[in-house]
Write an enzyme that holds these catalytic residues in place. Structure first.
Site, mmCIF file in Angstrom:
data_model
loop_
_atom_site.group_PDB
_atom_site.id
_atom_site.type_symbol
_atom_site.label_atom_id
_atom_site.label_comp_id
_atom_site.label_asym_id
_atom_site.label_seq_id
_atom_site.Cartn_x
_atom_site.Cartn_y
_atom_site.Cartn_z
ATOM 1 N N ASN A 8 0.877 -1.244 -0.058
ATOM 2 C CA ASN A 8 -0.088 0.040 0.069
ATOM 3 C C ASN A 8 1.152 1.210 0.037
ATOM 4 O O ASN A 8 1.519 1.660 0.933
ATOM 5 C CB ASN A 8 -0.830 0.033 1.243
ATOM 6 C CG ASN A 8 -1.582 1.189 1.430
ATOM 7 O OD1 ASN A 8 -1.882 2.265 0.381
ATOM 8 N ND2 ASN A 8 -2.296 1.392 2.468
ATOM 9 N N LYS A 10 0.090 4.336 -0.670
ATOM 10 C CA LYS A 10 -0.471 5.415 -0.185
ATOM 11 C C LYS A 10 -0.217 6.658 -1.053
ATOM 12 O O LYS A 10 0.030 6.643 -2.272
ATOM 13 C CB LYS A 10 0.046 5.990 1.318
ATOM 14 C CG LYS A 10 -0.325 4.766 2.434
ATOM 15 C CD LYS A 10 -0.283 4.883 3.584
ATOM 16 C CE LYS A 10 -0.272 3.917 4.371
ATOM 17 N NZ LYS A 10 -0.411 3.743 6.039
ATOM 18 N N HIS A 87 -9.806 1.143 4.860
ATOM 19 C CA HIS A 87 -8.550 1.828 5.600
ATOM 20 C C HIS A 87 -8.733 2.689 6.500
ATOM 21 O O HIS A 87 -9.435 3.338 6.364
ATOM 22 C CB HIS A 87 -7.407 2.125 4.431
ATOM 23 C CG HIS A 87 -6.196 2.131 5.002
ATOM 24 N ND1 HIS A 87 -5.613 3.220 6.041
ATOM 25 C CD2 HIS A 87 -5.131 1.232 5.013
ATOM 26 C CE1 HIS A 87 -4.411 2.905 6.122
ATOM 27 N NE2 HIS A 87 -4.095 1.917 5.572
ATOM 28 N N GLU A 89 -7.214 5.119 7.499
ATOM 29 C CA GLU A 89 -7.094 6.495 7.220
ATOM 30 C C GLU A 89 -8.243 7.144 6.449
ATOM 31 O O GLU A 89 -8.423 8.232 6.488
ATOM 32 C CB GLU A 89 -5.398 6.517 6.150
ATOM 33 C CG GLU A 89 -4.367 6.339 7.162
ATOM 34 C CD GLU A 89 -3.256 5.930 6.195
ATOM 35 O OE1 GLU A 89 -3.243 5.929 5.111
ATOM 36 O OE2 GLU A 89 -2.292 5.374 7.124
ATOM 37 N N GLU A 159 -5.432 -4.404 10.764
ATOM 38 C CA GLU A 159 -4.534 -3.413 10.676
ATOM 39 C C GLU A 159 -4.940 -2.430 12.038
ATOM 40 O O GLU A 159 -5.539 -1.919 11.960
ATOM 41 C CB GLU A 159 -4.412 -2.350 9.779
ATOM 42 C CG GLU A 159 -4.367 -3.230 8.393
ATOM 43 C CD GLU A 159 -3.362 -2.200 7.465
ATOM 44 O OE1 GLU A 159 -2.333 -2.514 7.286
ATOM 45 O OE2 GLU A 159 -4.170 -1.159 7.073
ATOM 46 N N GLY A 165 2.432 2.597 10.860
ATOM 47 C CA GLY A 165 3.266 3.645 10.779
ATOM 48 C C GLY A 165 3.888 3.952 12.107
ATOM 49 O O GLY A 165 4.736 5.124 12.079
ATOM 50 N N SER A 202 3.319 -1.646 10.738
ATOM 51 C CA SER A 202 4.861 -1.561 10.822
ATOM 52 C C SER A 202 5.465 -2.707 10.435
ATOM 53 O O SER A 202 6.365 -3.354 11.178
ATOM 54 C CB SER A 202 4.923 -1.269 12.401
ATOM 55 O OG SER A 202 4.529 -0.038 12.498
ATOM 56 N N GLY A 223 2.626 -0.640 4.327
ATOM 57 C CA GLY A 223 2.687 0.900 3.982
ATOM 58 C C GLY A 223 4.103 1.255 3.697
ATOM 59 O O GLY A 223 4.575 1.188 2.670
ATOM 60 N N GLY A 224 4.592 1.812 4.649
ATOM 61 C CA GLY A 224 5.936 2.603 4.799
ATOM 62 C C GLY A 224 6.981 1.765 4.101
ATOM 63 O O GLY A 224 7.531 2.611 3.106
#
Ligand code: PGA
Length: 242
Positions: A8, A10, A87, A89, A159, A165, A202, A223-224
């Protein structure tokens, strides 16, 4: 079973960075079990490679005057395979609630997209011991209207919002327990035993070996670490059997 890795990305990377990213992943990633979800405007560049493609958000209607939105049938017609829906967010910044999320899931599956439904509790909910209650609500409100065939096209990504994150991550034991709980809720609600559960929050190239010991998890949503081609390739190589 081979695990699946969902990247992902983002709202990250500019076009030059995307070109560099694509050079690296196209040379190194060759698996149906890897799904890249870049920012929507870059999706066409990711098509027709040796991996799958997902859209990070999708609308609940199929056409019309909805400025700025993308419909499930448009996404499917481009060759997109997956949609991330719900998600945290989207829930937090765009105020998406269970009803909208349910409508998005229904329309996406009807239009032949596979859905990755994201669920998870906030830190406050966790501290108030509300995790299972929150997860149950997030699941039941969505799957209530899905039939068996539709459930075959649903994956649930657990999640925890506090793990996204943050560098914080639940223990393997906790992830196993929550995964069992999610499977139980789906079974109790729909009599459906085969739901795949992913873990996200994470996940990186350093903790993936430990996470890969998990038996009842079908893969990871990243993600990151997915914005660095070296890191995501490392994670894929450590997770997916050649
Ligand atoms: P993270 O994000 O890997 O950066 O924690 C996961 C996600 O939001 O899907």
């Amino acid at each position: 079973m081979n695990k699946i890795i969902v990247a992902n990305m983002k709202m990250n990377l500019n076009i030059e960075e995307i070109s560099n990213y694509l050079k690296k992943i196209n040379a190194n990633v060759n698996s149906e079990n890897v799904v890249f979800c870049p920012t929507s405007i870059y999706l066409p560049y990711f098509l027709k490679n040796n991996y799958k493609i997902g859209i990070q958000n999708i609308y609940s209607k199929n056409s019309g005057a909805y400025t700025g939105e993308v419909s499930p049938s448009q996404a499917a017609s481009l060759g997109i395979h997956y949609a991330l829906i719900g998600h945290s967010e989207r829930r937090l910044y765009f105020k998406e609630d269970d009803i909208l999320i349910k409508d998005k899931v229904l329309e996406a599956i009807k239009n032949n997209l596979k859905v990755i439904l994201c669920i998870g509790e906030t830190l406050e909910e966790k501290n108030l011991l509300k995790t299972t209650k929150v997860l149950k609500r997030q699941i039941v409100n969505v799957i209530r209207e899905l039939d068996r065939e539709m459930l075959d096209n649903l994956i649930i990504a657990y999640e925890p919002v506090w793990a996204i994150g943050s560098g914080l991550i639940p223990t393997n034991d906790d992830i196993e327990k929550i995964s069992e709980y999610i499977k139980m809720v789906v079974n109790d609600t729909k009599g459906y035993l085969d739901i795949d559960v992913l873990y996200g929050g994470s996940v990186n190239e350093k903790n993936i070996d430990e996470l890969n010991k998990l038996k009842n998890i079908s893969g990871f949503l990243i993600g990151g670490a997915s914005n660095d081609p070296e890191k995501i390739i490392d994670i894929i190589n450590k997770t997916i059997d050649k």
